[in-house]
Enzyme design. Structure first.
Site, short mmCIF file in Angstrom:
data_model
loop_
_atom_site.label_atom_id
_atom_site.label_comp_id
_atom_site.label_asym_id
_atom_site.label_seq_id
_atom_site.Cartn_x
_atom_site.Cartn_y
_atom_site.Cartn_z
N HIS A 157 4.67 0.14 0.24
CA HIS A 157 5.45 -0.65 1.18
C HIS A 157 4.63 -1.79 1.74
CE1 HIS A 157 3.63 2.75 3.35
NE2 HIS A 157 3.52 1.94 4.39
N ASP A 179 0.46 4.97 1.92
CA ASP A 179 -0.30 5.37 3.11
C ASP A 179 -1.47 6.31 2.78
OD1 ASP A 179 1.25 3.84 4.85
OD2 ASP A 179 2.67 5.47 5.20
N HIS A 206 0.83 -1.21 0.00
CA HIS A 206 0.00 0.00 0.00
C HIS A 206 0.86 1.26 0.00
CE1 HIS A 206 1.10 -0.54 4.20
NE2 HIS A 206 0.85 0.74 4.39
O1 AKG Z 1 5.18 -1.84 10.15
C1 AKG Z 1 5.83 -1.36 9.23
O2 AKG Z 1 7.01 -1.62 9.02
C2 AKG Z 1 5.18 -0.43 8.28
C3 AKG Z 1 3.79 -0.13 8.70
C4 AKG Z 1 3.11 0.79 7.76
O3 AKG Z 1 2.49 0.40 6.82
C5 AKG Z 1 3.26 2.22 7.99
O4 AKG Z 1 3.91 2.62 8.95
O5 AKG Z 1 2.74 2.99 7.18
FE FE2 Z 2 1.89 2.05 5.65
#
Ligand code: AKG
Ligand code: FE2
Length: 362
Positions: A324, A170, A168
Site C-alpha cells: 500500500h 507492513d 510497502h
Molecule cells: O496512512 C495511510 O493511509 C496508511 C499508512 C500505512 O502505511 C499503514 O497504516 O500501514
Molecule cells: Fe503501512
C-alpha cells in the site's frame, strides 16, 4: 422449507437484476438468500473449499450475504476494482461481532485482499484493538512506541511526520511480519490523503515467465533502515527526520523469499516493498534495477484500488498479499489514522525454505 440460490448483479445505475435463481430457503421466520454460481478464485486454496469461498467471491459487482441465524446482519460486499478491494456494508464492527458475520468478513478479506467499511465512528482505540484480536494476537510496532493508552496501536499523525508515501508491506523487516492490518480514520483532510493498495498475488500471477523464474528463486534482505531519502523527496523535513530516527532506533534485518506461499489461500505472493535493501547474491545496483522492474509490475494500476477516506472509515488488508501507499497530497492539513496489526507467521518460499531473521535487536 424450500431453497433458492441467487446471484445478484448490481449495475452502475443501481438497478439490481436477479440473473440466476436456483434455490430459496424459506422458513416461517426468515428468507435467506444464498450466493451461488460464484467462482472460487484460487484452486490451491487451503482454507476455503469451493462452497464456502463462493459465499464471498462474486463474479458480478455485488453480493449480499445473509449470515447468522438469530437477529441477523445482512452483509453487502461490493467489489471496487477488477483485481482487488471490496466495500462491506451492513455491519457495525466490534469486538463482540457475531461469529458468522466475523467469518464472512474474514473470508471476504482473503478473497478481496482489502476491505473498506464506512461509518465505523463508534469504534474507539479499545474496541478497534478488541476487534483486531478476533483475527489473532495484536502486535506493537517493533520500534515506534504504541499510541498512549492503547496496547499496540500505531498512531500515524501527519503532524508528527507520519506519511507513508512509498509502496510497502507492513513491517517486512521482521520475519513473522503482521498477517493483517486494520486502519481507522480519525482525522481526514478536506481533500487528498487517499490510500492505494496493490494485489501482490495478482502481480505474481501476471509476471512474464523470465521474471517469475527470477522471483521464484530469489531472496531479498529487508530492513527498517532502508534508503528512505531515495523514496521521499521531502526527507529533509524536520518532522520526517525525527519520525525516521525513532523508526530506525533499532535496526532489524530479515531475509525473505521473494515469492511466498500464502498460508491461508495457498496463493503465491510477492514479498517486496520499500523495506527491501537488496537481493541475496546481487550488487546494490543490480538489486535496485531488478527491484524497480518488479515493483512496476506489482503497482500497475490494474492491480490496485484507491480509497478516498472519510472519518470513521476502517480498512482491513491482507498484509501477506498486498502493498500500500498513502498519497501525500494534503499539504499542511492534518491527517491522523490509527493502525492495529495482527501477528503473522514466518513466510515460506515455494521451495519450502522459510524466512530468516538476520538481525533482531534486544
Ligand atoms: O496512512 C495511510 O493511509 C496508511 C499508512 C500505512 O502505511 C499503514 O497504516 O500501514
Ligand atoms: Fe503501512
Amino acid at each position: 422449507m424450500w431453497m433458492l440460490h441467487a446471484v445478484v448483479y448490481t449495475y452502475d445505475q443501481g438497478v439490481t437484476v436477479l440473473s440466476l435463481l436456483r434455490t430459496w430457503r424459506l422458513t416461517t421466520q426468515k428468507l435467506s438468500v444464498q450466493i451461488s454460481g460464484l467462482r472460487c478464485l484460487n484452486e490451491t486454496s487451503t482454507m476455503f473449499g469451493r462452497e464456502s469461498m463462493s459465499e464471498v467471491q462474486s463474479t458480478g459487482q455485488s453480493a449480499s450475504v445473509s449470515v447468522g441465524t438469530a437477529a441477523r446482519t445482512s452483509l453487502s460486499i461490493r467489489r471496487l476494482a477488477g483485481r482487488i478491494g471490496a466495500q462491506v456494508e451492513g455491519v457495525e464492527l466490534s469486538p463482540t461481532l457475531d461469529q458468522s458475520t466475523f467469518e464472512a468478513i474474514e473470508k471476504a478479506l482473503y478473497t478481496h485482499k482489502v476491505l473498506f467499511f464506512r461509518g465505523q465512528g463508534h469504534l474507539d482505540d479499545a474496541s478497534q484493538e478488541g476487534f483486531a484480536r478476533r483475527f489473532g494476537e495484536t502486535v506493537a510496532h517493533p520500534t515506534v512506541p504504541s499510541h498512549a493508552g492503547s496496547a499496540d496501536l500505531l498512531d500515524l499523525d501527519s503532524v508528527h511526520g507520519a506519511r507513508a508515501n512509498s509502496w510497502h508491506t507492513d513491517i517486512t523487516f521482521v520475519d513473522a511480519y503482521p498477517k493483517l492490518s486494520i486502519l481507522r480514520a480519525i482525522t481526514i483532510p478536506p481533500v487528498g490523503g487517499d490510500t492505494v493498495w496493490a494485489n501482490t498475488a495478482a502481480a505474481y500471477e501476471r509476471l512474464p515467465e523470465p521474471l517469475r523464474a527470477f522471483a521464484d528463486h530469489a531472496r531479498a534482505i529487508h530492513t527498517n533502515a532502508y534508503d528512505y531519502a531515495s523514496s521521499h523527496a521531502e526527507a529533509d523535513d524536520t518532522q520526517l527526520k525525527r519520525y525516521r530516527e525513532v523508526f530506525i532506533s533499532k535496526v532489524y534485518e530479515t531475509e525473505h523469499p521473494v515469492v511466498s506461499v500464502h498460508p491461508v489461500t495457498g496463493e503465491r505472493t510477492l514479498v517486496l516493498g520499500h523495506f527491501v535493501q537488496r537481493f541475496q547474491g546481487l550488487s546494490a545496483q543490480d538489486s535496485a534495477s531488478l527491484l524497480q522492474v518488479l515493483h512496476e509490475h506489482i503497482t500497475r494500476l490494474e492491480n490496485t484500488v484507491r480509497w478516498q477516506w472519510a472519518e470513521g472509515d476502517v480498512a482491513i488488508w491482507d498484509n501477506r498479499a498486498t502493498q500500500h501507499y498513502a498519497i501525500n497530497d494534503f499539504g499542511d492539513s492534518r491527517r491522523v489514522v490509527r493502525r492495529a496489526t495482527v501477528k503473522g507467521d514466518v513466510p515460506v518460499g515455494i521451495d519450502g525454505k522459510r524466512s530468516v531473521a538476520l538481525k533482531t535487536p534486544a
